[in-house]
Design a protein around this motif. Structure first.
Motif, PDB file in Angstrom:
ATOM      1  N   ILE A  29       1.773  -7.213  55.229  1.00 49.09           N
ATOM      2  CA  ILE A  29       0.768  -7.132  54.095  1.00 49.09           C
ATOM      3  C   ILE A  29      -0.396  -6.542  54.292  1.00 49.09           C
ATOM      4  CG2 ILE A  29      -0.230  -8.339  52.005  1.00 49.09           C
ATOM      5  CD1 ILE A  29       1.952 -10.219  52.217  1.00 49.09           C
ATOM      6  N   GLY A  30      -1.221  -6.865  55.508  1.00 45.31           N
ATOM      7  CA  GLY A  30      -2.275  -6.340  56.068  1.00 45.31           C
ATOM      8  C   GLY A  30      -2.160  -4.873  56.368  1.00 45.31           C
ATOM      9  N   ALA A  31      -1.176  -4.408  56.889  1.00 46.57           N
ATOM     10  CA  ALA A  31      -0.858  -2.949  57.323  1.00 46.57           C
ATOM     11  C   ALA A  31      -0.813  -2.135  55.894  1.00 46.57           C
ATOM     12  CB  ALA A  31       0.449  -2.942  58.241  1.00 46.57           C
ATOM     13  N   ALA A  32      -0.030  -2.823  55.048  1.00 47.39           N
ATOM     14  CA  ALA A  32      -0.073  -2.045  53.765  1.00 47.39           C
ATOM     15  C   ALA A  32      -1.250  -1.964  53.151  1.00 47.39           C
ATOM     16  CB  ALA A  32       1.048  -3.077  52.929  1.00 47.39           C
ATOM     17  N   ASN A  33      -2.099  -3.069  53.181  1.00 50.21           N
ATOM     18  CA  ASN A  33      -3.453  -2.785  52.547  1.00 50.21           C
ATOM     19  C   ASN A  33      -4.338  -1.769  53.463  1.00 50.21           C
ATOM     20  OD1 ASN A  33      -3.819  -4.132  50.195  1.00 50.21           O
ATOM     21  ND2 ASN A  33      -4.276  -6.239  51.224  1.00 50.21           N
ATOM     22  N   THR A  34      -4.003  -1.803  54.688  1.00 44.41           N
ATOM     23  CA  THR A  34      -4.823  -0.665  55.494  1.00 44.41           C
ATOM     24  C   THR A  34      -4.592   0.925  54.921  1.00 44.41           C
ATOM     25  OG1 THR A  34      -4.657  -2.119  57.658  1.00 44.41           O
ATOM     26  CG2 THR A  34      -5.345   0.144  57.689  1.00 44.41           C
ATOM     27  N   ALA A  71      -4.694 -10.720  46.662  1.00 39.07           N
ATOM     28  CA  ALA A  71      -4.582 -12.034  45.988  1.00 39.07           C
ATOM     29  C   ALA A  71      -3.155 -12.605  46.032  1.00 39.07           C
ATOM     30  CB  ALA A  71      -4.804 -11.694  44.413  1.00 39.07           C
ATOM     31  N   ALA A  72      -2.043 -11.534  46.079  1.00 41.05           N
ATOM     32  CA  ALA A  72      -0.751 -12.303  46.403  1.00 41.05           C
ATOM     33  C   ALA A  72      -0.495 -12.719  47.621  1.00 41.05           C
ATOM     34  CB  ALA A  72       0.254 -11.072  45.881  1.00 41.05           C
ATOM     35  N   GLU A  73      -1.276 -12.236  48.850  1.00 43.73           N
ATOM     36  CA  GLU A  73      -1.208 -12.806  49.971  1.00 43.73           C
ATOM     37  C   GLU A  73      -1.966 -14.115  50.036  1.00 43.73           C
ATOM     38  OE1 GLU A  73      -3.401 -10.351  52.528  1.00 43.73           O
ATOM     39  OE2 GLU A  73      -2.402 -11.212  54.493  1.00 43.73           O
ATOM     40  N   TYR A  74      -3.033 -14.212  49.467  1.00 43.56           N
ATOM     41  CA  TYR A  74      -3.647 -15.502  49.264  1.00 43.56           C
ATOM     42  C   TYR A  74      -2.665 -16.452  48.832  1.00 43.56           C
ATOM     43  CZ  TYR A  74      -8.447 -13.795  50.442  1.00 43.56           C
ATOM     44  OH  TYR A  74      -9.572 -13.682  51.156  1.00 43.56           O
ATOM     45  N   GLY A  75      -1.872 -16.012  47.663  1.00 50.76           N
ATOM     46  CA  GLY A  75      -1.441 -17.108  47.001  1.00 50.76           C
ATOM     47  C   GLY A  75       0.065 -17.384  48.072  1.00 50.76           C
ATOM     48  N   MET A  76       0.256 -16.596  48.643  1.00 44.20           N
ATOM     49  CA  MET A  76       1.707 -16.895  49.706  1.00 44.20           C
ATOM     50  C   MET A  76       0.768 -17.936  50.799  1.00 44.20           C
ATOM     51  SD  MET A  76       3.033 -13.263  50.179  1.00 44.20           S
ATOM     52  CE  MET A  76       4.477 -13.575  51.672  1.00 44.20           C
ATOM     53  N   GLU A  77      -0.263 -17.644  51.253  1.00 42.03           N
ATOM     54  CA  GLU A  77      -0.990 -18.626  52.393  1.00 42.03           C
ATOM     55  C   GLU A  77      -1.488 -19.917  51.586  1.00 42.03           C
ATOM     56  OE1 GLU A  77      -2.748 -14.569  54.525  1.00 42.03           O
ATOM     57  OE2 GLU A  77      -3.939 -15.743  53.004  1.00 42.03           O
ATOM     58  N   ILE A  78      -1.641 -20.092  50.520  1.00 42.98           N
ATOM     59  CA  ILE A  78      -1.833 -21.301  49.765  1.00 42.98           C
ATOM     60  C   ILE A  78      -0.295 -22.087  49.880  1.00 42.98           C
ATOM     61  CG2 ILE A  78      -2.081 -22.721  47.606  1.00 42.98           C
ATOM     62  CD1 ILE A  78      -4.378 -20.271  46.910  1.00 42.98           C
ATOM     63  N   ARG A  79       0.642 -21.302  49.547  1.00 45.65           N
ATOM     64  CA  ARG A  79       1.913 -22.174  49.427  1.00 45.65           C
ATOM     65  C   ARG A  79       2.321 -22.577  50.981  1.00 45.65           C
ATOM     66  NH1 ARG A  79       2.471 -18.387  45.393  1.00 45.65           N
ATOM     67  NH2 ARG A  79       3.701 -16.911  46.670  1.00 45.65           N
ATOM     68  N   TYR A 126      -8.623  -6.061  60.430  1.00 46.70           N
ATOM     69  CA  TYR A 126      -7.145  -5.936  60.369  1.00 46.70           C
ATOM     70  C   TYR A 126      -6.589  -6.410  61.719  1.00 46.70           C
ATOM     71  CZ  TYR A 126      -2.399  -4.940  60.431  1.00 46.70           C
ATOM     72  OH  TYR A 126      -0.847  -4.808  60.591  1.00 46.70           O
ATOM     73  N   PRO A 127      -7.022  -5.796  63.004  1.00 40.02           N
ATOM     74  CA  PRO A 127      -6.446  -6.168  64.255  1.00 40.02           C
ATOM     75  C   PRO A 127      -7.205  -7.316  64.575  1.00 40.02           C
ATOM     76  CG  PRO A 127      -7.768  -4.303  64.497  1.00 40.02           C
ATOM     77  CD  PRO A 127      -7.700  -4.382  63.082  1.00 40.02           C
ATOM     78  N   ILE A 128      -8.445  -7.700  64.348  1.00 42.30           N
ATOM     79  CA  ILE A 128      -9.113  -9.025  64.813  1.00 42.30           C
ATOM     80  C   ILE A 128      -8.605 -10.042  64.065  1.00 42.30           C
ATOM     81  CG2 ILE A 128     -11.362 -10.177  64.549  1.00 42.30           C
ATOM     82  CD1 ILE A 128     -12.765  -7.424  65.083  1.00 42.30           C
ATOM     83  N   LEU A 129      -8.153 -10.057  63.035  1.00 43.55           N
ATOM     84  CA  LEU A 129      -7.515 -11.209  62.149  1.00 43.55           C
ATOM     85  C   LEU A 129      -6.106 -11.439  62.340  1.00 43.55           C
ATOM     86  CD1 LEU A 129      -9.820 -11.306  58.907  1.00 43.55           C
ATOM     87  CD2 LEU A 129      -9.997 -12.630  60.804  1.00 43.55           C
ATOM     88  N   TYR A 130      -5.304 -10.099  62.188  1.00 43.28           N
ATOM     89  CA  TYR A 130      -3.791 -10.323  61.951  1.00 43.28           C
ATOM     90  C   TYR A 130      -3.247  -9.863  63.292  1.00 43.28           C
ATOM     91  CZ  TYR A 130      -4.281  -9.610  56.765  1.00 43.28           C
ATOM     92  OH  TYR A 130      -4.593  -9.857  55.436  1.00 43.28           O
ATOM     93  N   LEU A 131      -3.586  -9.231  64.245  1.00 40.21           N
ATOM     94  CA  LEU A 131      -3.030  -8.672  65.378  1.00 40.21           C
ATOM     95  C   LEU A 131      -3.528  -9.517  66.627  1.00 40.21           C
ATOM     96  CD1 LEU A 131      -2.688  -5.125  64.625  1.00 40.21           C
ATOM     97  CD2 LEU A 131      -1.095  -6.709  63.903  1.00 40.21           C
ATOM     98  N   VAL A 132      -3.839 -10.729  66.580  1.00 38.59           N
ATOM     99  CA  VAL A 132      -4.191 -11.236  67.995  1.00 38.59           C
ATOM    100  C   VAL A 132      -3.103 -12.058  68.641  1.00 38.59           C
ATOM    101  CG1 VAL A 132      -5.665 -13.356  68.994  1.00 38.59           C
ATOM    102  CG2 VAL A 132      -6.365 -12.183  66.802  1.00 38.59           C
ATOM    103  N   ARG A 133      -2.728 -11.326  69.702  1.00 34.26           N
ATOM    104  CA  ARG A 133      -1.667 -11.705  70.562  1.00 34.26           C
ATOM    105  C   ARG A 133      -1.823 -12.353  71.991  1.00 34.26           C
ATOM    106  NH1 ARG A 133      -0.471 -11.859  65.900  1.00 34.26           N
ATOM    107  NH2 ARG A 133       1.029 -10.655  64.777  1.00 34.26           N
TER     108      ARG A 133
END
Lengths: 203, 87
Positions: free
Chosen positions: A57-62, A106-114, A196-203
């Motif tokens: 989702i983060g990549a799509a938003n990018t 917003a949809a992503e936040y919703g998923m993360e809340i669930r 995006y990489p700092i939050l989503y792509l930490v490995r």
């Protein structure tokens, strides 16, 4: 007003804008500093927390934001050539892509809340570790602050499109105004490029 | 078209860099992963600043203004990293 020395007027306007953008960079810079400290102190926990985010989702938003930057760059080019329709189309396309970004976020936040990942909606015990909780606090603050900037940007782009369309901003003389809003939008894009990489792509 | 073509080329390059950063996250971990993701993000930011924000056609003053912010940020992050890395 702009007749005396238009190029100097433009330089002054752009310089003021760059100073404002520098303050924006320092605002987000504090959050980048937190990200760096968290990662240095808790590398494993932060990587585990990052893996639970929806990086697709983060990549799509990018993609949405990068494309909106292209639209704004095309609008600025059109404005400088005095093309009203091209300018309005570019600005509206960018605003629409910005709205798409916000809807997806917003949809992503919703998923993360669930999934019990989002602080403020999730009890502290539900997080994998205290460090993961801290990382998700950072995630929420950074992405929410960025979303506020996207919202302001969408309003600016739409308002500008309206004024260019109504000819209350006469092109190409008012092209600097389009350029300044464009600079703001590009910076919001650049901030996301780092978030995006700092939050989503930490490995 | 002379104005439009480079703008579209930069967009294609930005999407390719996005693909690279996602790809790198699938194979790298730890410090190499951090270096790759920040390196690619910096390349994307440089493309946006140089072409979309039009620093390529501005004079020295505007370029220094733009780089100044990045420089201050590096001071902030540099001293912070120095503290944590030397404990």
């Amino acid at each position: 007003m702009a007749d005396a020395a238009p190029s100097r007027q433009r330089d002054t306007t752009l310089m003021g804008m760059y100073l404002f953008l520098a303050s924006e960079i320092m605002l987000f810079g504090g959050l980048f500093a937190v990200a760096l400290a968290l990662r240095l102190l808790h590398p494993q926990e932060v990587a585990a927390a990052s893996r639970r985010l929806h990086y697709g989702i983060g990549a799509a938003n990018t993609v949405l934001l990068l494309t909106s930057s292209l639209a704004v760059a095309l609008a600025v080019a059109a404005a400088e050539m005095g093309k009203v329709k091209g300018t309005v189309a570019g600005l509206l396309a960018a605003a629409g892509l910005g709205l798409g970004f916000l809807a997806l976020k917003a949809a992503e936040y919703g998923m993360e809340i669930r999934e019990q990942l989002l602080p403020a909606f999730t009890p502290a015990e539900a997080f994998d570790s205290p460090a993961a909780h801290l990382f998700m606090d950072l995630y929420l603050v950074a992405t929410a602050l960025h979303a506020v900037h996207v919202t302001v940007g969408v309003a600016l782009l739409a308002g500008l499109a309206w004024r260019v369309h109504r000819r209350s901003l006469a092109l190409p003389r008012a092209a600097t105004g389009v350029e300044v809003v464009g600079l703001y939008w590009h910076l919001v894009d650049v901030i996301w490029v780092f978030l995006y990489p700092i939050l989503y792509l930490v490995r | 078209m002379k104005v439009v073509a480079p703008l579209i080329a930069v967009w294609a390059a930005l999407l390719a860099l996005l693909g690279m950063t996602v790809g790198a996250s699938l194979v790298l971990t730890g410090t190499p992963s951090l270096v790759a993701s920040l390196g690619i993000a910096s390349a994307k930011a440089a493309l946006i600043a140089w072409v979309y924000m039009q620093l390529r056609r501005e004079g020295g003053l505007m370029r220094i203004m733009a780089l100044g912010a990045a420089f201050w940020l590096l001071i902030l992050l540099g001293y912070l990293a120095l503290d944590y890395l030397t404990r």
